[in-house]
Design an enzyme around this catalytic site. Sequence first.
Site, short mmCIF file in Angstrom:
data_model
loop_
_atom_site.label_atom_id
_atom_site.label_comp_id
_atom_site.label_asym_id
_atom_site.label_seq_id
_atom_site.Cartn_x
_atom_site.Cartn_y
_atom_site.Cartn_z
CG HIS A 72 7.94 -28.74 10.56
ND1 HIS A 72 7.63 -28.14 11.76
CD2 HIS A 72 9.22 -29.17 10.67
CE1 HIS A 72 8.68 -28.20 12.56
NE2 HIS A 72 9.66 -28.83 11.93
CB THR A 94 2.46 -2.34 10.76
OG1 THR A 94 1.26 -2.81 10.11
CG2 THR A 94 2.21 -0.97 11.38
CG HIS A 146 9.64 -25.08 11.72
ND1 HIS A 146 9.78 -25.04 13.08
CD2 HIS A 146 10.72 -25.77 11.24
CE1 HIS A 146 10.89 -25.67 13.43
NE2 HIS A 146 11.49 -26.12 12.33
CB CYS A 191 1.03 -2.30 4.79
SG CYS A 191 0.88 -3.33 6.27
CG ASP A 193 -0.35 0.26 2.51
OD1 ASP A 193 0.90 0.33 2.59
OD2 ASP A 193 -1.09 0.44 3.50
C1 RB5 Z 1 -1.99 2.72 6.35
O1 RB5 Z 1 -2.05 3.92 6.96
C2 RB5 Z 1 -1.63 1.63 7.34
O2 RB5 Z 1 -2.74 1.39 8.16
C3 RB5 Z 1 -1.22 0.40 6.60
O3 RB5 Z 1 -0.09 0.69 5.85
C4 RB5 Z 1 -0.89 -0.83 7.41
O4 RB5 Z 1 0.18 -0.61 8.27
C5 RB5 Z 1 -2.00 -1.50 8.07
O5 RB5 Z 1 -1.85 -2.46 8.82
#
Ligand code: RB5
Length: 150
Positions: A133, A67, A98, A65, A8
């Site tokens: 596994h 995170t 695994h 993304c 994203d």
């Molecule tokens: C976008 O702002 C953010 O929410 C997305 O990149 C992601 O980290 C969501 O889990």
Amino acid sequence: MKLAIAADHGAFELKDSIKKHLDEKGIEYQDFGCMSKESVDYPKYAYLAASAVAKGEYDFGIICCTTGLGVSMAANKVKGVRAAVCTNEMLAEMTRRHNNANVICMGQNVVGPELANQLVDIFIATEFEGGRHQRRVDLLTDIENGKELS
Ligand code: RB5
């Protein structure tokens, strides 16, 4: 080896730097977007790459993304996908050995570009161990298919 890559807006730059790394290594990939830093909804891009992997069109997926969390949740909703958020070398290796993970997820605000490249290299080079596994991965598939485990 053919990879599906997506991100994203929160990991647009990370996706770009991973693509450069793959280019340097001569590894083929398809970019499923997004194509700019304009705000988008991560489930769509995670779905596009993950479902292409699930269809067998690509060996592995790399989905990012901010995170790594949201895209992993979305990818893991696709039947046949085992997506793992990786933040260090051990996780990238172990989720292949695994869990037979077929999608690696990373967060641009979590891993730097160098580490991300290393994690991709480890992930795509590590073989699934099978054996006990395989039985556990089969149980994941059972859960996915609505089977009740007892
Ligand atoms: C976008 O702002 C953010 O929410 C997305 O990149 C992601 O980290 C969501 O889990």
